[in-house]
Design a protein around this motif. Structure first.
Motif, PDB file in Angstrom:
ATOM      1  N   VAL A  90     -65.567  -7.252  -0.998  1.00 45.67           N
ATOM      2  CA  VAL A  90     -65.251  -6.496  -2.207  1.00 45.67           C
ATOM      3  C   VAL A  90     -66.171  -6.954  -3.322  1.00 45.67           C
ATOM      4  CG1 VAL A  90     -63.498  -6.116  -3.991  1.00 45.67           C
ATOM      5  CG2 VAL A  90     -62.847  -6.052  -1.586  1.00 45.67           C
ATOM      6  N   TRP A  91     -66.654  -5.995  -4.086  1.00 43.97           N
ATOM      7  CA  TRP A  91     -67.452  -6.323  -5.272  1.00 43.97           C
ATOM      8  C   TRP A  91     -66.516  -6.391  -6.475  1.00 43.97           C
ATOM      9  CZ3 TRP A  91     -72.057  -7.994  -6.863  1.00 43.97           C
ATOM     10  CH2 TRP A  91     -72.378  -7.838  -8.214  1.00 43.97           C
ATOM     11  N   ASP A  93     -66.417  -6.802 -10.457  1.00 45.15           N
ATOM     12  CA  ASP A  93     -67.260  -6.747 -11.650  1.00 45.15           C
ATOM     13  C   ASP A  93     -67.125  -8.017 -12.476  1.00 45.15           C
ATOM     14  OD1 ASP A  93     -68.342  -4.330 -11.036  1.00 45.15           O
ATOM     15  OD2 ASP A  93     -67.166  -3.156 -12.469  1.00 45.15           O
ATOM     16  N   HIS A  98     -70.199 -10.072  -4.560  1.00 46.59           N
ATOM     17  CA  HIS A  98     -69.307  -9.704  -3.458  1.00 46.59           C
ATOM     18  C   HIS A  98     -68.483 -10.929  -3.066  1.00 46.59           C
ATOM     19  CE1 HIS A  98     -72.188  -6.302  -2.839  1.00 46.59           C
ATOM     20  NE2 HIS A  98     -71.077  -5.678  -2.514  1.00 46.59           N
ATOM     21  N   ARG A 161     -61.725  -4.651 -11.849  1.00 51.36           N
ATOM     22  CA  ARG A 161     -62.340  -3.532 -11.139  1.00 51.36           C
ATOM     23  C   ARG A 161     -62.881  -4.037  -9.811  1.00 51.36           C
ATOM     24  NH1 ARG A 161     -63.220   1.456 -11.833  1.00 51.36           N
ATOM     25  NH2 ARG A 161     -62.487   1.352 -14.004  1.00 51.36           N
ATOM     26  N   LYS A 163     -64.500  -2.883  -6.020  1.00 45.42           N
ATOM     27  CA  LYS A 163     -65.190  -1.824  -5.275  1.00 45.42           C
ATOM     28  C   LYS A 163     -65.191  -2.188  -3.800  1.00 45.42           C
ATOM     29  CE  LYS A 163     -68.279  -0.840  -9.172  1.00 45.42           C
ATOM     30  NZ  LYS A 163     -69.692  -0.793  -9.625  1.00 45.42           N
ATOM     31  N   GLU A 166     -65.692   3.354  -0.441  1.00 46.22           N
ATOM     32  CA  GLU A 166     -65.744   4.425  -1.421  1.00 46.22           C
ATOM     33  C   GLU A 166     -64.742   4.226  -2.550  1.00 46.22           C
ATOM     34  OE1 GLU A 166     -65.151   8.057   0.670  1.00 46.22           O
ATOM     35  OE2 GLU A 166     -67.019   7.919   1.833  1.00 46.22           O
ATOM     36  N   ASN A 168     -63.248   2.591  -5.815  1.00 47.48           N
ATOM     37  CA  ASN A 168     -63.677   1.919  -7.040  1.00 47.48           C
ATOM     38  C   ASN A 168     -62.484   1.955  -7.989  1.00 47.48           C
ATOM     39  OD1 ASN A 168     -64.916   0.908  -9.298  1.00 47.48           O
ATOM     40  ND2 ASN A 168     -66.586   2.405  -9.341  1.00 47.48           N
ATOM     41  N   GLU A 169     -61.639   0.936  -7.876  1.00 52.89           N
ATOM     42  CA  GLU A 169     -60.345   0.971  -8.543  1.00 52.89           C
ATOM     43  C   GLU A 169     -60.212  -0.149  -9.573  1.00 52.89           C
ATOM     44  OE1 GLU A 169     -58.118   3.326  -7.979  1.00 52.89           O
ATOM     45  OE2 GLU A 169     -59.175   4.269  -6.310  1.00 52.89           O
ATOM     46  N   THR A 205     -70.554  -2.472  -0.718  1.00 51.99           N
ATOM     47  CA  THR A 205     -70.921  -1.453  -1.685  1.00 51.99           C
ATOM     48  C   THR A 205     -72.071  -1.938  -2.554  1.00 51.99           C
ATOM     49  OG1 THR A 205     -69.283  -2.313  -3.246  1.00 51.99           O
ATOM     50  CG2 THR A 205     -68.583  -0.535  -1.786  1.00 51.99           C
ATOM     51  N   LYS A 207     -73.987  -2.541  -6.069  1.00 54.01           N
ATOM     52  CA  LYS A 207     -73.471  -3.050  -7.338  1.00 54.01           C
ATOM     53  C   LYS A 207     -73.303  -1.899  -8.330  1.00 54.01           C
ATOM     54  CE  LYS A 207     -75.917  -7.389  -6.582  1.00 54.01           C
ATOM     55  NZ  LYS A 207     -76.904  -8.347  -7.100  1.00 54.01           N
TER      56      LYS A 207
END
Length: 207
Positions: A90-91, A93, A98, A161, A163, A166, A168-169, A205, A207
């Motif tokens: 998971v990325w 922010d 990651h 946040r 990611k 698909e 991006n929550e 994902t 960045k």
């Protein structure tokens, strides 16, 4: 005088007769120098038919076996939901990198392990400062959770946040002392399912 003339005429006639009766002079034979050796006859044997050389056997070209096509990785269900493994990348922010996370459909609220927690106020609102994945983060507190064991310590809930594939929550995470991140039902509800037998189903994902 007549006698002399008759004698001369007789001599002339005799000379002409000799020229007429003389035959052609014989042609001299060519001289043969040295001894002539007899020519030996050339003896030739029976004709031998050429032996045919065997032609090299042409082996058919061996075609390389086609490489099996890689089995496509199924990352979605037929109804469009993402398939998540027991662990994923998971990325975040806030951490700007990651991070490896666990996916647990039995956990209602996602959690993130942090250290050096400091509570403070900003513009009359509760904020919290902490470290995660080596990064220092400051975020407003969305709400507080009371510990079930009756302790006065409370647990801050912040929004991060995340990611994944698909997705991006902006998702709520409860801060817990320690390390590790768990994605719970609040992240995957209605958009993904969990296949606990697989790992890293979704690609990292960008960045």
């Amino acid at each position: 005088m007549r006698i002399i003339a008759a004698c001369i005429a007789a001599v002339l006639l005799a000379g002409c007769a000799q020229k007429v009766t003389r035959g052609p002079e014989p042609t001299p034979e060519p001289e043969i120098s040295g001894e002539v050796k007899p020519t030996e006859p050339i003896v030739t044997g029976p004709e031998v038919a050429p032996v045919p050389q065997p032609k090299p056997e042409l082996k058919p070209a061996v075609k390389p076996e086609p490489k099996p096509k890689p089995t496509p990785v199924v990352t979605k269900t037929q109804d469009g939901k993402l398939i998540l493994g027991a662990e994923e990348w998971v990325w975040l922010d806030s951490a700007k990198q990651h991070v490896r996370v666990k996916v647990d459909s039995d956990v209602k609220l996602s959690t993130i392990g942090v250290s050096d927690i400091q509570e403070f106020e900003r513009d009359g609102n509760d904020w919290i400062k902490f470290k995660t994945s080596g990064q220092s983060v400051e975020l407003p507190v969305e709400r507080w959770l009371k510990n079930k064991n009756g302790s006065k310590n409370r647990q801050a809930v912040v929004k991060l946040r995340a990611k994944l594939g698909e997705l991006n929550e902006l998702t709520e995470f409860a801060l817990t002392a320690g390390k590790g991140i768990v994605l719970g039902i609040n992240f995957i509800r209605d958009v993904a399912i969990v296949d606990g037998s697989r790992k890293y189903v979704q690609p990292k994902t960008k960045k």
